[in-house]
Motif scaffolding. Structure first.
Motif, PDB file in Angstrom:
ATOM      1  N   GLU A  66      -3.013  13.366 -25.424  1.00 45.74           N
ATOM      2  CA  GLU A  66      -3.687  14.658 -25.563  1.00 45.74           C
ATOM      3  C   GLU A  66      -5.058  14.494 -26.225  1.00 45.74           C
ATOM      4  O   GLU A  66      -6.049  15.099 -25.804  1.00 45.74           O
ATOM      5  N   THR A  67      -5.139  13.659 -27.249  1.00 47.13           N
ATOM      6  CA  THR A  67      -6.420  13.387 -27.909  1.00 47.13           C
ATOM      7  C   THR A  67      -7.396  12.750 -26.927  1.00 47.13           C
ATOM      8  O   THR A  67      -8.562  13.131 -26.852  1.00 47.13           O
ATOM      9  N   ALA A  68      -6.913  11.771 -26.161  1.00 51.52           N
ATOM     10  CA  ALA A  68      -7.761  11.095 -25.171  1.00 51.52           C
ATOM     11  C   ALA A  68      -8.250  12.095 -24.126  1.00 51.52           C
ATOM     12  O   ALA A  68      -9.440  12.098 -23.772  1.00 51.52           O
ATOM     13  N   ARG A  69      -7.356  12.937 -23.639  1.00 49.83           N
ATOM     14  CA  ARG A  69      -7.735  13.937 -22.627  1.00 49.83           C
ATOM     15  C   ARG A  69      -8.834  14.861 -23.172  1.00 49.83           C
ATOM     16  O   ARG A  69      -9.829  15.136 -22.498  1.00 49.83           O
ATOM     17  N   ASP A  73     -12.614  15.058 -21.756  1.00 44.29           N
ATOM     18  CA  ASP A  73     -13.124  16.353 -21.284  1.00 44.29           C
ATOM     19  C   ASP A  73     -14.427  16.736 -21.983  1.00 44.29           C
ATOM     20  O   ASP A  73     -15.268  17.419 -21.411  1.00 44.29           O
ATOM     21  N   GLU A  74     -14.579  16.281 -23.228  1.00 46.76           N
ATOM     22  CA  GLU A  74     -15.820  16.554 -23.973  1.00 46.76           C
ATOM     23  C   GLU A  74     -16.937  15.594 -23.592  1.00 46.76           C
ATOM     24  O   GLU A  74     -18.050  15.724 -24.082  1.00 46.76           O
ATOM     25  N   GLY A  75     -16.631  14.598 -22.746  1.00 53.62           N
ATOM     26  CA  GLY A  75     -17.662  13.681 -22.268  1.00 53.62           C
ATOM     27  C   GLY A  75     -17.724  12.345 -22.986  1.00 53.62           C
ATOM     28  O   GLY A  75     -18.669  11.587 -22.796  1.00 53.62           O
ATOM     29  N   GLU A  80     -15.203   4.779 -26.589  1.00 54.97           N
ATOM     30  CA  GLU A  80     -15.059   5.616 -27.782  1.00 54.97           C
ATOM     31  C   GLU A  80     -13.665   6.226 -27.859  1.00 54.97           C
ATOM     32  O   GLU A  80     -13.060   6.305 -28.931  1.00 54.97           O
ATOM     33  N   VAL A  81     -13.135   6.645 -26.721  1.00 50.27           N
ATOM     34  CA  VAL A  81     -11.781   7.211 -26.687  1.00 50.27           C
ATOM     35  C   VAL A  81     -10.784   6.152 -27.135  1.00 50.27           C
ATOM     36  O   VAL A  81      -9.904   6.422 -27.979  1.00 50.27           O
TER      37      VAL A  81
END
Length: 120
Positions: A66-69, A73-75, A80-81
């Motif tokens: 969920e954090t990665a998604r 989504d924020e670009g 970094e993810v």
């Protein structure tokens, strides 16, 4: 390098099982070799004989996904993810194919950043 050469079948079976267990725990061939005082190639051969070819890594948790998604989504770029959720960049790329930045986008972003820095 002095190595431990097992002398009977039971010893070979015990060592093979130890190697399989350490592999399942996520250790690399080099790490197992150091622990058991054998060569990395021996570890690879014993893994193959035991039917365990590579170490398995823990799966991403639902929270990490969920954090990665959200970050993607924020670009945010894959690198970094991956750094944020604590895994490899390739893991993120495999889980979210086609959603990261292309090489062209990264180059454009770098150019823009340089232009903004020069203008400041």
């Amino acid at each position: 390098m002095t190595t431990n050469v097992p002398t009977d079948r039971e010893e070979v079976a015990r060592r093979r099982e130890t190697i399989a267990e350490l592999t399942r725990a996520g250790l690399s061939a080099a790490e197992i070799a150091v622990r058991l005082n054998i060569t990395p190639r021996t570890v690879v051969r014993q893994r193959a004989a035991a039917g365990v070819s590579k170490p398995t890594y823990p799966r991403l948790t639902e929270e990490q996904i969920e954090t990665a998604r959200r970050l993607i989504d924020e670009g945010a770029p894959y690198k970094e993810v991956a750094r944020t959720i604590g895994c490899c960049q390739s893991t993120v790329a495999q889980r979210f194919p086609g959603r990261g930045w292309t090489r062209k986008q990264i180059d454009e972003w770098r150019r823009e950043r340089r232009l903004w820095a020069a203008a400041s």
